[in-house]
Each structure stands twice: as C-alpha cells, then as structure tokens.
Design a protein around this motif. Sequence first.
Motif, PDB file in Angstrom:
ATOM      1  N   MET A 271      -3.760 -14.805 -14.770  1.00 19.31           N
ATOM      2  CA  MET A 271      -3.025 -14.696 -13.515  1.00 19.31           C
ATOM      3  C   MET A 271      -1.652 -14.068 -13.682  1.00 19.31           C
ATOM      4  SD  MET A 271      -3.870 -18.122 -11.457  1.00 19.31           S
ATOM      5  CE  MET A 271      -2.896 -17.533 -10.111  1.00 19.31           C
ATOM      6  N   TYR A 272      -1.025 -14.338 -14.806  1.00 15.80           N
ATOM      7  CA  TYR A 272       0.348 -13.873 -14.966  1.00 15.80           C
ATOM      8  C   TYR A 272       0.354 -12.366 -15.168  1.00 15.80           C
ATOM      9  CZ  TYR A 272       5.071 -13.222 -16.526  1.00 15.80           C
ATOM     10  OH  TYR A 272       6.352 -12.789 -16.636  1.00 15.80           O
ATOM     11  N   SER A 273       0.990 -11.717 -14.279  1.00 19.79           N
ATOM     12  CA  SER A 273       1.175 -10.286 -14.440  1.00 19.79           C
ATOM     13  C   SER A 273       2.665 -10.030 -14.427  1.00 19.79           C
ATOM     14  CB  SER A 273       0.508  -9.534 -13.287  1.00 19.79           C
ATOM     15  OG  SER A 273       1.142  -9.888 -12.077  1.00 19.79           O
TER      16      SER A 273
ATOM     17  N   CYS B 260       4.451  -8.562 -12.567  1.00 16.66           N
ATOM     18  CA  CYS B 260       4.564  -7.945 -11.252  1.00 16.66           C
ATOM     19  C   CYS B 260       6.009  -7.647 -10.878  1.00 16.66           C
ATOM     20  CB  CYS B 260       3.885  -8.794 -10.197  1.00 16.66           C
ATOM     21  SG  CYS B 260       4.464 -10.483 -10.131  1.00 16.66           S
ATOM     22  N   GLY B 261       6.946  -8.377 -11.435  1.00 18.48           N
ATOM     23  CA  GLY B 261       8.348  -8.084 -11.159  1.00 18.48           C
ATOM     24  C   GLY B 261       8.792  -6.785 -11.799  1.00 18.48           C
ATOM     25  N   PHE B 262       8.259  -6.496 -12.978  1.00 26.58           N
ATOM     26  CA  PHE B 262       8.666  -5.306 -13.718  1.00 26.58           C
ATOM     27  C   PHE B 262       8.074  -4.031 -13.128  1.00 26.58           C
ATOM     28  CE2 PHE B 262       7.720  -2.312 -17.200  1.00 26.58           C
ATOM     29  CZ  PHE B 262       9.015  -1.979 -17.538  1.00 26.58           C
ATOM     30  N   ILE B 263       6.794  -4.044 -12.854  1.00 23.43           N
ATOM     31  CA  ILE B 263       6.147  -2.825 -12.364  1.00 23.43           C
ATOM     32  C   ILE B 263       5.852  -2.892 -10.863  1.00 23.43           C
ATOM     33  CG2 ILE B 263       3.769  -3.507 -12.863  1.00 23.43           C
ATOM     34  CD1 ILE B 263       5.235  -0.021 -13.414  1.00 23.43           C
TER      35      ILE B 263
ATOM     36  N   TYR C  54       5.696 -12.382  -3.294  1.00 22.06           N
ATOM     37  CA  TYR C  54       4.599 -12.625  -4.234  1.00 22.06           C
ATOM     38  C   TYR C  54       5.134 -13.125  -5.569  1.00 22.06           C
ATOM     39  CZ  TYR C  54       0.554 -11.968  -7.165  1.00 22.06           C
ATOM     40  OH  TYR C  54      -0.468 -12.195  -8.026  1.00 22.06           O
ATOM     41  N   VAL C  55       6.204 -12.534  -6.064  1.00 21.07           N
ATOM     42  CA  VAL C  55       6.804 -12.961  -7.334  1.00 21.07           C
ATOM     43  C   VAL C  55       7.286 -14.405  -7.214  1.00 21.07           C
ATOM     44  CG1 VAL C  55       8.713 -12.561  -8.937  1.00 21.07           C
ATOM     45  CG2 VAL C  55       7.393 -10.626  -8.082  1.00 21.07           C
ATOM     46  N   ASP C  56       7.893 -14.756  -6.091  1.00 26.06           N
ATOM     47  CA  ASP C  56       8.347 -16.134  -5.877  1.00 26.06           C
ATOM     48  C   ASP C  56       7.180 -17.111  -5.892  1.00 26.06           C
ATOM     49  OD1 ASP C  56      10.941 -15.281  -5.684  1.00 26.06           O
ATOM     50  OD2 ASP C  56      11.015 -15.357  -3.495  1.00 26.06           O
ATOM     51  N   ASN C  57       6.104 -16.776  -5.204  1.00 26.30           N
ATOM     52  CA  ASN C  57       4.924 -17.652  -5.196  1.00 26.30           C
ATOM     53  C   ASN C  57       4.358 -17.835  -6.588  1.00 26.30           C
ATOM     54  OD1 ASN C  57       4.828 -18.299  -2.480  1.00 26.30           O
ATOM     55  ND2 ASN C  57       3.670 -16.476  -1.966  1.00 26.30           N
ATOM     56  N   SER C  58       4.280 -16.770  -7.357  1.00 27.45           N
ATOM     57  CA  SER C  58       3.726 -16.891  -8.700  1.00 27.45           C
ATOM     58  C   SER C  58       4.624 -17.728  -9.599  1.00 27.45           C
ATOM     59  CB  SER C  58       3.477 -15.509  -9.309  1.00 27.45           C
ATOM     60  OG  SER C  58       4.693 -14.817  -9.500  1.00 27.45           O
ATOM     61  N   THR C  59       5.925 -17.573  -9.471  1.00 22.55           N
ATOM     62  CA  THR C  59       6.848 -18.361 -10.286  1.00 22.55           C
ATOM     63  C   THR C  59       6.731 -19.844  -9.960  1.00 22.55           C
ATOM     64  OG1 THR C  59       8.367 -16.496 -10.399  1.00 22.55           O
ATOM     65  CG2 THR C  59       9.260 -18.667 -10.924  1.00 22.55           C
ATOM     66  N   ILE C  60       6.677 -20.173  -8.688  1.00 21.18           N
ATOM     67  CA  ILE C  60       6.543 -21.578  -8.285  1.00 21.18           C
ATOM     68  C   ILE C  60       5.227 -22.148  -8.806  1.00 21.18           C
ATOM     69  CG2 ILE C  60       6.199 -23.092  -6.286  1.00 21.18           C
ATOM     70  CD1 ILE C  60       8.232 -21.226  -4.823  1.00 21.18           C
ATOM     71  N   PHE C  61       4.146 -21.372  -8.703  1.00 23.18           N
ATOM     72  CA  PHE C  61       2.847 -21.853  -9.177  1.00 23.18           C
ATOM     73  C   PHE C  61       2.872 -22.122 -10.673  1.00 23.18           C
ATOM     74  CE2 PHE C  61      -1.224 -20.943 -11.165  1.00 23.18           C
ATOM     75  CZ  PHE C  61      -2.007 -21.915 -10.562  1.00 23.18           C
ATOM     76  N   TYR C  62       3.439 -21.224 -11.453  1.00 23.90           N
ATOM     77  CA  TYR C  62       3.463 -21.414 -12.898  1.00 23.90           C
ATOM     78  C   TYR C  62       4.274 -22.634 -13.292  1.00 23.90           C
ATOM     79  CZ  TYR C  62       1.569 -16.732 -12.967  1.00 23.90           C
ATOM     80  OH  TYR C  62       0.805 -15.643 -12.745  1.00 23.90           O
TER      81      TYR C  62
END
Length: 103
Positions: free
Chosen positions: A55-57, A59-62, A82-90
């Motif tokens: 899941m971890y991409s 995504c912030g960099f590219i 999307y980056v915020d949602n992924s950070t919270i999930f992790y």
Amino acid sequence: MSRNDDVQNSCDDDTCDCRGILLSAIAFFLIWCICKWVVRKLDKDYAVVELVALMYSNCGFIGIPMAQGIFEAQGVFYMTAYVDNSTIFYVVLLEERGKKRWN
C-alpha cells in the motif's frame, strides 16, 4: 486571469473541499481492499508487513508534482488529501499492531 484564478473560482464552495477528501478516502479504501485480498493467505505477522509494503507508495514525492502538472492547483489539493489519509492509516495500523505484539 491566471490559472490559479480559474481553480479558485471553481472551488469557492465547501463541497469541493469535502469531495476531495471523500474521493481520496474512497480511493485509499479500495486500494486497501485489493491489497488485503492479495495478502490474505500469508502468515499474519508477515501479512501486515506485506500489506504496508504494497500500500505504501511514495505518493508525496511523485504524486504531488504529477497531480500539479496534470490538474494544477486543484490536483495538488486532492493528492494532499490522499497523502493525509495514507499517513493516518499507517499510524493507526502500526500502532494497533504494536499494541498486540507487545501485550
């Protein structure tokens, strides 16, 4: 009139902000379901590592520069959601996993 003025005029109401956050949450949930299905037969300890790795991409960099190039300022807003949602999930996933492991 600049490009930023066009984006600003198209997102003056609050529905645009809510829609971006909702769409990013839905996309992240769909990705989570697909990845969960992929790791379903693995050992539970190993499956968590694989789930995060799938899941971890970066995504912030590219993702943010790509969204800015394609969709301009509005795309950056959606990608940031999307980056915020992924950070919270992790954080939640790893914290829950750590509590189970150390108790």
